[in-house]
Motif scaffolding. Structure first.
Motif, PDB file in Angstrom:
ATOM      1  N   PHE A   1      -9.642  14.848   7.500  1.00 28.00           N
ATOM      2  CA  PHE A   1     -10.048  13.596   6.633  1.00 28.00           C
ATOM      3  C   PHE A   1     -11.099  12.785   7.331  1.00 28.00           C
ATOM      4  CE2 PHE A   1      -6.173  14.752   4.335  1.00 28.00           C
ATOM      5  CZ  PHE A   1      -6.764  14.979   2.985  1.00 28.00           C
ATOM      6  N   GLU A   2     -10.921  12.436   8.636  1.00 32.95           N
ATOM      7  CA  GLU A   2     -11.888  11.585   9.395  1.00 32.95           C
ATOM      8  C   GLU A   2     -13.154  12.060   9.165  1.00 32.95           C
ATOM      9  OE1 GLU A   2      -9.824  12.754  13.149  1.00 32.95           O
ATOM     10  OE2 GLU A   2     -11.191  11.340  13.677  1.00 32.95           O
TER      11      GLU A   2
ATOM     12  N   TYR B   1       0.447   8.336   5.864  1.00 28.12           N
ATOM     13  CA  TYR B   1      -0.769   7.786   6.523  1.00 28.12           C
ATOM     14  C   TYR B   1      -0.377   6.898   7.703  1.00 28.12           C
ATOM     15  CZ  TYR B   1       0.264   3.544   4.248  1.00 28.12           C
ATOM     16  OH  TYR B   1       1.018   2.210   3.779  1.00 28.12           O
TER      17      TYR B   1
ATOM     18  N   TRP C   1     -11.431   7.922  -3.173  1.00 21.10           N
ATOM     19  CA  TRP C   1     -10.579   6.908  -2.742  1.00 21.10           C
ATOM     20  C   TRP C   1     -10.955   5.537  -2.761  1.00 21.10           C
ATOM     21  CZ3 TRP C   1      -8.951   9.757   2.708  1.00 21.10           C
ATOM     22  CH2 TRP C   1      -8.299  11.117   2.257  1.00 21.10           C
TER      23      TRP C   1
ATOM     24  N   LEU D   1     -12.068   4.620  11.555  1.00 19.83           N
ATOM     25  CA  LEU D   1     -11.635   5.474  10.774  1.00 19.83           C
ATOM     26  C   LEU D   1     -10.074   5.663  10.392  1.00 19.83           C
ATOM     27  CD1 LEU D   1     -14.333   8.138  11.758  1.00 19.83           C
ATOM     28  CD2 LEU D   1     -14.216   6.948   9.460  1.00 19.83           C
ATOM     29  N   HIS D   2      -9.323   4.520  10.660  1.00 19.75           N
ATOM     30  CA  HIS D   2      -7.929   4.496  10.454  1.00 19.75           C
ATOM     31  C   HIS D   2      -7.438   4.876   8.971  1.00 19.75           C
ATOM     32  CE1 HIS D   2      -4.101   2.402   9.670  1.00 19.75           C
ATOM     33  NE2 HIS D   2      -4.528   1.949   8.709  1.00 19.75           N
ATOM     34  N   LEU D   3      -8.488   4.518   7.989  1.00 22.42           N
ATOM     35  CA  LEU D   3      -7.847   4.613   6.453  1.00 22.42           C
ATOM     36  C   LEU D   3      -8.049   6.182   6.398  1.00 22.42           C
ATOM     37  CD1 LEU D   3      -9.777   1.883   4.354  1.00 22.42           C
ATOM     38  CD2 LEU D   3      -7.118   2.120   5.133  1.00 22.42           C
ATOM     39  N   GLU D   4      -8.808   6.777   7.015  1.00 25.24           N
ATOM     40  CA  GLU D   4      -8.872   8.485   6.960  1.00 25.24           C
ATOM     41  C   GLU D   4      -7.827   9.149   7.806  1.00 25.24           C
ATOM     42  OE1 GLU D   4     -11.306   6.145   7.385  1.00 25.24           O
ATOM     43  OE2 GLU D   4     -12.903   6.722   5.724  1.00 25.24           O
ATOM     44  N   MET D   5      -6.781   8.370   8.261  1.00 29.65           N
ATOM     45  CA  MET D   5      -5.804   9.080   8.890  1.00 29.65           C
ATOM     46  C   MET D   5      -4.678   9.308   7.840  1.00 29.65           C
ATOM     47  SD  MET D   5      -4.390   8.068  12.604  1.00 29.65           S
ATOM     48  CE  MET D   5      -3.182   9.059  13.536  1.00 29.65           C
ATOM     49  N   VAL D   6      -4.758  10.276   7.365  1.00 29.63           N
ATOM     50  CA  VAL D   6      -3.870  10.427   6.045  1.00 29.63           C
ATOM     51  C   VAL D   6      -3.481  11.905   5.990  1.00 29.63           C
ATOM     52  CG1 VAL D   6      -5.850  10.555   4.685  1.00 29.63           C
ATOM     53  CG2 VAL D   6      -3.623  10.080   3.662  1.00 29.63           C
TER      54      VAL D   6
ATOM     55  N   LYS E   1       0.939  -1.068  -0.127  1.00 27.43           N
ATOM     56  CA  LYS E   1       0.148  -0.111  -0.005  1.00 27.43           C
ATOM     57  C   LYS E   1       0.835   1.157  -0.087  1.00 27.43           C
ATOM     58  CE  LYS E   1      -2.944   2.622   2.653  1.00 27.43           C
ATOM     59  NZ  LYS E   1      -4.037   2.926   3.579  1.00 27.43           N
TER      60      LYS E   1
ATOM     61  N   ARG F   1      -6.003   9.240  17.193  1.00 29.60           N
ATOM     62  CA  ARG F   1      -7.065   8.498  16.719  1.00 29.60           C
ATOM     63  C   ARG F   1      -8.232   9.710  16.281  1.00 29.60           C
ATOM     64  NH1 ARG F   1      -8.734   4.512  20.930  1.00 29.60           N
ATOM     65  NH2 ARG F   1      -7.516   6.002  22.080  1.00 29.60           N
ATOM     66  N   SER F   2      -8.381   9.951  14.745  1.00 28.93           N
ATOM     67  CA  SER F   2      -7.847   9.343  13.674  1.00 28.93           C
ATOM     68  C   SER F   2      -7.408  10.015  12.811  1.00 28.93           C
ATOM     69  CB  SER F   2      -8.808   8.701  12.960  1.00 28.93           C
ATOM     70  OG  SER F   2      -9.179   7.398  13.820  1.00 28.93           O
ATOM     71  N   HIS F   3      -6.390  11.226  13.198  1.00 22.00           N
ATOM     72  CA  HIS F   3      -5.875  12.264  12.308  1.00 22.00           C
ATOM     73  C   HIS F   3      -4.527  12.694  12.586  1.00 22.00           C
ATOM     74  CE1 HIS F   3      -7.745  14.778  15.057  1.00 22.00           C
ATOM     75  NE2 HIS F   3      -6.847  15.718  14.965  1.00 22.00           N
TER      76      HIS F   3
ATOM     77  N   TYR G   1      -5.382   6.780  -2.111  1.00 22.93           N
ATOM     78  CA  TYR G   1      -5.532   8.390  -1.685  1.00 22.93           C
ATOM     79  C   TYR G   1      -5.125   8.913  -3.134  1.00 22.93           C
ATOM     80  CZ  TYR G   1      -4.996   6.467   3.093  1.00 22.93           C
ATOM     81  OH  TYR G   1      -5.351   5.886   4.058  1.00 22.93           O
TER      82      TYR G   1
ATOM     83  N   LYS H   1     -18.773   1.146   6.626  1.00 20.62           N
ATOM     84  CA  LYS H   1     -18.537   1.101   7.965  1.00 20.62           C
ATOM     85  C   LYS H   1     -19.072   1.817   9.015  1.00 20.62           C
ATOM     86  CE  LYS H   1     -14.401   3.823   6.959  1.00 20.62           C
ATOM     87  NZ  LYS H   1     -13.030   3.735   6.168  1.00 20.62           N
TER      88      LYS H   1
ATOM     89  N   PHE I   1     -14.292   5.407  -0.947  1.00 15.62           N
ATOM     90  CA  PHE I   1     -14.779   6.455   0.003  1.00 15.62           C
ATOM     91  C   PHE I   1     -13.921   7.791  -0.145  1.00 15.62           C
ATOM     92  CE2 PHE I   1     -11.257   6.259   3.010  1.00 15.62           C
ATOM     93  CZ  PHE I   1     -10.386   5.554   2.474  1.00 15.62           C
TER      94      PHE I   1
END
Lengths: 671, 671
Positions: A291-292, B651, A255, B659-664, A161, B586-588, A207, A366, A275
């Protein structure tokens, strides 16, 4: 110089080794106890032992369902990603024992991966980016090769990734053979997945960035930033991705997350979720929503529906634009050629999972308590019917109600769905955390006695499950039987081992219908963070015990021109270039002295001339960052500049015999 | 710039997280089944399940003796070396589950070890040799710190055989804090062992070379090549080896192998074994005997007996020669000051092991079927009596018959001995392969009913055992109970996973006296090749759950001056130098945008402001080979040159929340 062999010196040691192996053979498959009479009579004590250890009757049952005694092989083998360890893990089931770490993107000296051996350095270098040596990865989603939608045990693929790369692993020797850098993306996520005959490997983005990750301001996000999905052509004969026959598709800067290939009735199609269709660009430091939050405003994102067979035709017809010298089907071409459709999907989903027969696409938002089941038939009908709305980029959006078959309320934080053979589906619930069993309808309705499209039961897990995996779960004929919950946090499950804790794989018994779905085993994962796994029936794997011939090159899977047979060892010098052909056998290297000069460039070949199963030798060279693992039959080559004079002892780093410590030689570098 | 926080955006997500954790709390320690009634009633089915899986009654018992259900912690923790993986493994017992790999000499990105984080790069750089970055090791012998001869759970040490280095691991956070390169040796083996209060760490050599590994011809082996043992002063307060207070002792060019510190009655003495007292120099390619034969001609090698307390006095009095700026007690000084004696030991032994009370030194010559037990009392008397022969270097040799207490014939290829609490000793037999239980005499004679100094029983192992480890086995009060056989080959024990196979740890139950010594469990080791292990009672370990304060620097174990509290995030520029202070929660990440210019030098600090147990964040930066693991409270710093323009997404690489995937965030590098 020519090496002379004095066999008389070896005889006593060969004899010792033979005695050892005869004794091993005499032990046979025995359990290892010397007190057999007692062992046969202990069953009456089981409850007392359990009671002393604080085990419940359920624990005893779980122990007996998972314990795998010495010499008994596991029924299933799980291939799990290693997350930011950059590796892949091979785990036996139901014993949940880690059989091997396969080095993929990260150097690993036990396997001799990236510590000198040319065959490994070349693979790692394929993954360099902008000339930088990238020596880790964030492996996410392993995909076993398939034939007619069934795992065939020949290859396994995995993505990185972090750097948008994919890797090819050969299951004849469990070694990585190829790393491919995606030229248009700097990160990915939706990979790897394969088409039912492994002709293509799918790599979806994550992303959004300008294609080729060129600079563009975030102010120009909608215009300049893009998503993508890349289709890599895989050639089973050569065992390599065919870069020249591969292509990508431009997607909006939503994304993209995870993809799955259609199968059986939906073969030839590909589905991806997405998403951040909000196109949030973050900036919490400037008062923007982070972003979250920004990426979680809308109730619906877009499932991407790709007519993949047709996309292949379009790409092969040359209807592509070149980005970083790589063919990309533009969004406009995708629209014009009817390659791409969207269907609304609730809310910030993680993946789309295709039912075994290909009839249904299952999405779990989710931030929505349901799984949403789409009908492939209905998708085709809706496409046929036409009359779509479009998104801002002109991509047609099928109406939600036209394509949805059912929704099942499963609980909080649903993430990922897997299937059994019996009409049951399983969805991980990150927030509860639990694994939910629910029923499929339609073609699957009669396979169990529970009502269709309904929640059956949940098994709590510890803690915070991401993906789940069932036995043969991504095939056209899942086995069920076992489910593994890939939990992200372990918290109190194991002895505390410092602030960085292992993850926790939990094995769940899904062999019985209805509400019976007990937890069987907790397996800590303390050397990486697996995201996804696939589970194959062990008897489908048929790896080599030793390499096919003495002098084998694992990079080419063919004889190496520098193979050194016993008696042909030598050292040759040409100016400052020294070339060494060495053999390794229990328990010596030949030659044992290597005399060179400071400033020499050294090319060194070593052949392990063993034919015995498990007779691996290592080769460690102190002070030069070199360690090689040479499996039986393998020829390894490494090169270095002798930059420092002195006395350096090379030795076998894999304990190979009673006289292993004597397997050593001196490299003398004259000033 | 100053970061503004808009709390309103986070509320829904905080709420989700709270719901999740409340649900976790509600589940409590339950086993995870939703079908409790069935679980409570299954015990009658155990035999049927076992029968279906092919388990014997002994297997059922072993299952119940080892199975450790979810949330139940293991009773013992094993610290095993990782061999040429360069790492250390942490394993729970009796479940035999791998809880963690501790990165030591080899970069490992899951732990963020060697992928940018300054605190890790600096430790790895301490191990550089001749200016070369040596990024692997061959870890052999872990040593837990001791207080009064008991493991105290505070530190663990380990050596790198390949490059003669030792490492210090802090058991508060299970991270490596120091690597020390031995300046006089290019390889070692006899390390690490500690004195009973961990004031000193012992590192013995292996393959002789000129001290400082300077060039010298093998023709001058007897004159120019030397063995050595190094004593590293350890300071518990600072948690560091004190290089300036350490010293070495020059030894003849025999190959010293393993050492052990005396304890209780023998405290203040150190014992090492040796092999190749033949001083063979190999050269099979020139018609010489290879090392395996040349180093195995004599029936006796030499146990080295070192009056260590006196050696410390001599070193501190300055009676040393400086080699590579490091103080070395010369052989002549050792002779003159009566620091060093030899006792003949049969034949090519692997180690010397001191009995719990310190009375006996046990040696196993791997080419002799006996263990040989020496009496420390007799050694003292023999030294007192005087009248020695000497070796060619003038070192006094005590007469074998004067110092031997007993010999016990145990079998083929004896290697290593461990002790129980009950007068039993255990010796690994590489060639049979098996583990032998035999009885001690003297002070230990009355602890069991078997006759003293005699073989009691053997348990076969699979295959080719090297070292063994018993619970608390190297302390003054071994627990016994469990023994682990560290087998070098696995062959057919597990599913074949390619030509490179795992090793096999076998757990043996030694809790009962006499001939009852059943095998309990097979554990594959597929990510390294452990050589030695120590096993500590789990309740002696007390690691931190999270770092003591927000903004903690693990390298210094103190607050970091660059800790970033929430609200104090910022980016500062000074010419081409950009410095970033970031927070992670969590989460940013904050900030989410980092805009820099191609050519900038970037220094980046990240503080994980979490206080929740297990709330680790990762930080991945694509294309720049950077991945950091930031445990709760930690501040990490990394630096790089922005050599390439473009858009790079950083990230969180550790799945931390729904919302881990949004931590970017986006790092934009302007051309």
């Amino acid at each position: 110089m020519k090496v002379k062999h004095l066999k008389k010196y070896f005889l006593p040691f060969i004899l010792l080794a033979v005695i050892g192996f005869l004794l091993v053979a005499a032990c046979g498959g025995a359990g290892g106890e010397t007190d057999a009479p007692e062992s046969a009579a202990v069953s009456g004590d089981i409850n007392a032992i359990a009671s002393e250890r604080g085990l419940t009757p359920a624990d005893i049952e779980a122990a007996v369902r998972t314990y795998t005694p010495t010499g008994m092989h596991d029924e299933y083998i799980m291939f799990a990603s290693g997350g930011h360890s950059g590796q892949m893990f091979v785990i036996g089931m139901p014993s949940m024992r880690m059989l091997k770490t396969i080095a993929v993107f990260t150097p690993e000296p036990w396997q001799g991966w990236g510590y000198g051996a040319q065959s490994t350095m070349e693979v790692l270098d394929q993954g360099n980016i902008n000339g930088e040596e990238i020596r880790w990865g964030d492996t996410h989603h392993p995909a076993l090769s398939e034939t007619a939608g069934e795992y065939d045990g020949e290859w396994v693929f995995i993505n990185d990734k972090a750097n948008a790369r994919i890797a090819v692993i050969d299951l004849r020797d469990f070694e990585t053979k190829q790393i491919v850098k995606n030229p248009i993306a700097i990160n990915d996520h939706g990979g790897t997945m394969v088409t039912p005959d492994t002709e293509w490997i799918i790599e979806g983005g994550q992303y959004a960035a300008p294609l080729g990750w060129e600079y563009a301001s975030l102010d120009d996000y909608a215009e300049e930033y893009r998503g993508m999905v890349t289709f890599w052509k895989f050639d089973r004969e050569s065992g390599r991705v065919q870069y020249d026959q591969s292509f990508a598709m431009e997607l909006p800067p939503y994304w993209q997350d995870l993809c799955d290939a259609g199968k059986l009735v939906s073969e030839g199609w590909v589905f991806c979720n997405s998403f951040n269709t909000e196109m949030a660009t973050g900036g919490v430091e400037d008062g923007n929503p982070p972003f979250e939050a920004g990426a979680s405003q809308r109730d619906m994102d877009y499932m991407h529906i790709i007519n993949f067979d047709k996309a292949v035709e379009v790409a092969q017809a040359g209807q592509v634009e070149m980005v970083a010298d790589f063919p990309v089907i533009s969004m406009q071409t995708a629209i014009d050629e009817k390659l791409l459709y969207f269907a609304p999907e609730p809310k910030s989903p993680h993946g789309v999972d295709i039912s075994p027969g290909g009839e249904y696409m299952v999405v779990s938002g989710k931030l929505d308590p349901h799984v949403t089941i789409y009908s492939f038939d209905k998708v085709l009908s809706a496409i046929e019917a036409g009359g779509f709305k479009t998104d801002d980029y002109g991509i047609p959006i099928l109406a939600f109600d036209d394509v949805v078959e059912a929704q099942v309320e499963v609980g909080l934080g649903p993430l990922h769905t897997q299937f059994g053979p019996d009409g049951y589906a399983y969805t991980s619930l990150f927030l509860e955390p639990a694994v939910a069993r629910w029923t499929m309808g339609g073609e699957y309705e009669d396979l169990n006695e529970d009502p269709p499209w309904s929640l059956v039961t949940k098994t709590p897990v510890h803690y915070n499950v991401g993906h789940i995996a069932t036995a043969e779960g991504d095939t056209v004929s899942p086995d069920g039987k076992y489910l593994v919950s890939l939990n992200k946090w372990a918290i109190d499950r194991f002895q505390n081992v410092g602030p960085l804790l292992p993850q926790n794989f939990q094995l769940i018994d899904i062999s019985r219908p209805g509400i019976t779905m007990p937890l069987l085993y907790d397996m800590p994962i303390g050397n990486g963070e697996p995201h996804y796994a696939q589970i194959i029936k062990a008897d489908k794997l048929d790896p080599w015990e030793v390499y096919p011939e003495i002098g084998w090159n694992p990079a080419t899977q063919s004889p190496d021109p520098n193979a050194t047979l016993a008696g042909e060892e030598r050292i040759e010098r040409d100016g400052n270039n020294v070339e060494i052909w060495m053999s390794a056998v229990r328990s010596h290297f030949s030659p044992e002295h290597v005399e060179i000069n400071e400033g020499d460039h050294v090319t060194w070949h070593i052949t392990n001339v063993e034919r015995a199963y498990d007779a691996t030798h290592g080769f460690a060279l102190p002070g030069y960052n070199i360690n090689i693992s040479i499996e039986p039959g393998e020829t390894a080559t490494f090169e270095f500049d002798a930059t420092h004079d002195g006395v350096f002892t090379y030795y076998c780093s894999e304990f190979c015999s009673a006289l292993h410590l004597e397997m050593v030689g001196y490299m003398l570098v004259k000033p």
